[in-house]
Design a protein around this motif. Sequence first.
Motif, PDB file in Angstrom:
ATOM      1  N   LEU A 123       0.483  -0.783   0.002  1.00  0.00           N
ATOM      2  CA  LEU A 123      -0.275  -0.139   0.087  1.00  0.00           C
ATOM      3  C   LEU A 123       1.049   1.499  -0.220  1.00  0.00           C
ATOM      4  CD1 LEU A 123      -2.761  -1.499   2.780  1.00  0.00           C
ATOM      5  CD2 LEU A 123      -3.314  -0.893   0.417  1.00  0.00           C
ATOM      6  N   PRO A 124       0.602   2.341  -0.859  1.00  0.00           N
ATOM      7  CA  PRO A 124      -0.185   1.663  -1.785  1.00  0.00           C
ATOM      8  C   PRO A 124       0.355   1.920  -3.019  1.00  0.00           C
ATOM      9  CG  PRO A 124      -0.445   3.852  -1.257  1.00  0.00           C
ATOM     10  CD  PRO A 124       0.645   3.565   0.061  1.00  0.00           C
ATOM     11  N   GLY A 125       0.530   0.863  -3.959  1.00  0.00           N
ATOM     12  CA  GLY A 125       0.650   0.447  -4.798  1.00  0.00           C
ATOM     13  C   GLY A 125       0.320   1.285  -5.519  1.00  0.00           C
ATOM     14  N   ASP A 126      -1.366   1.431  -6.042  1.00  0.00           N
ATOM     15  CA  ASP A 126      -1.393   1.878  -7.475  1.00  0.00           C
ATOM     16  C   ASP A 126      -3.099   2.411  -6.619  1.00  0.00           C
ATOM     17  OD1 ASP A 126      -3.897  -0.175  -7.143  1.00  0.00           O
ATOM     18  OD2 ASP A 126      -2.619  -1.464  -7.962  1.00  0.00           O
ATOM     19  N   LEU A 127      -4.068   3.041  -7.717  1.00  0.00           N
ATOM     20  CA  LEU A 127      -5.323   3.676  -6.947  1.00  0.00           C
ATOM     21  C   LEU A 127      -6.139   2.423  -6.314  1.00  0.00           C
ATOM     22  CD1 LEU A 127      -5.540   5.766  -9.804  1.00  0.00           C
ATOM     23  CD2 LEU A 127      -5.449   6.591  -7.348  1.00  0.00           C
ATOM     24  N   GLN A 128      -5.721   1.173  -6.589  1.00  0.00           N
ATOM     25  CA  GLN A 128      -7.304   0.289  -6.033  1.00  0.00           C
ATOM     26  C   GLN A 128      -6.728   0.323  -5.356  1.00  0.00           C
ATOM     27  OE1 GLN A 128     -10.159  -0.197  -7.305  1.00  0.00           O
ATOM     28  NE2 GLN A 128     -10.327  -1.547  -4.985  1.00  0.00           N
ATOM     29  N   GLN A 129      -5.655  -0.478  -4.007  1.00  0.00           N
ATOM     30  CA  GLN A 129      -4.817  -0.121  -3.228  1.00  0.00           C
ATOM     31  C   GLN A 129      -4.840   1.185  -2.436  1.00  0.00           C
ATOM     32  OE1 GLN A 129      -1.132  -1.433  -3.282  1.00  0.00           O
ATOM     33  NE2 GLN A 129      -1.470  -4.168  -3.866  1.00  0.00           N
ATOM     34  N   ALA A 130      -4.427   2.441  -2.339  1.00  0.00           N
ATOM     35  CA  ALA A 130      -5.240   3.415  -1.665  1.00  0.00           C
ATOM     36  C   ALA A 130      -6.221   3.290  -1.830  1.00  0.00           C
ATOM     37  CB  ALA A 130      -4.722   4.506  -2.974  1.00  0.00           C
ATOM     38  N   GLN A 131      -7.556   3.769  -2.993  1.00  0.00           N
ATOM     39  CA  GLN A 131      -8.820   3.221  -2.307  1.00  0.00           C
ATOM     40  C   GLN A 131      -9.578   2.503  -1.152  1.00  0.00           C
ATOM     41  OE1 GLN A 131      -9.949   3.261  -6.418  1.00  0.00           O
ATOM     42  NE2 GLN A 131     -10.085   5.547  -6.836  1.00  0.00           N
ATOM     43  N   SER A 132      -8.498   2.044  -1.082  1.00  0.00           N
ATOM     44  CA  SER A 132      -9.303   0.211  -0.847  1.00  0.00           C
ATOM     45  C   SER A 132      -8.952   1.037   1.416  1.00  0.00           C
ATOM     46  CB  SER A 132      -8.552  -1.135  -0.792  1.00  0.00           C
ATOM     47  OG  SER A 132      -9.555  -1.670  -2.036  1.00  0.00           O
ATOM     48  N   LEU A 133      -7.411   1.133   1.238  1.00  0.00           N
ATOM     49  CA  LEU A 133      -6.969   1.552   2.300  1.00  0.00           C
ATOM     50  C   LEU A 133      -7.828   2.576   3.119  1.00  0.00           C
ATOM     51  CD1 LEU A 133      -4.574   1.139   4.498  1.00  0.00           C
ATOM     52  CD2 LEU A 133      -3.800   2.649   3.304  1.00  0.00           C
TER      53      LEU A 133
END
Length: 129
Positions: A33-43
């Motif tokens: 985290l956050p490696g991409d936008l999806q991971q950032a949004q999930s976090l």
Amino acid sequence: MVDVPDHLVLLVLEAASKPNGLQLQSWVLHGFLPGDLQQAQSLQETQHKPNRVFLLELTDDVCLERITLRATDPVSGVRFHPVTRPTPSCVVQSRLKTRPEDSTHTVTQALDQYRIHSAALQVNTRLES
């Protein structure tokens, strides 16, 4: 190395924050985290928000040297690298095996994907600041 699905990492973070959990005060998620936008949004959807994110940049040449030159001795399980951890003998050198995912082509593709995802994340982060 095993890739752990994002949802499992988030479940571990959630479990650690419960009253009988680990009570995390400091934590490091390497390669997640956050490696991409999806991971950032999930976090961001959880109660675990990092107060710092470090993006470590290396040149492609350095990444390729570090990854494509590593090999494992199938007898001992020890990983060797001609620059950082040379083999102790020609016998060990002769039996070294490299992983298919450590090929120049595969690593170059992974670097391209990383640059695409991290660039989008950096742009999004700047917009929110």
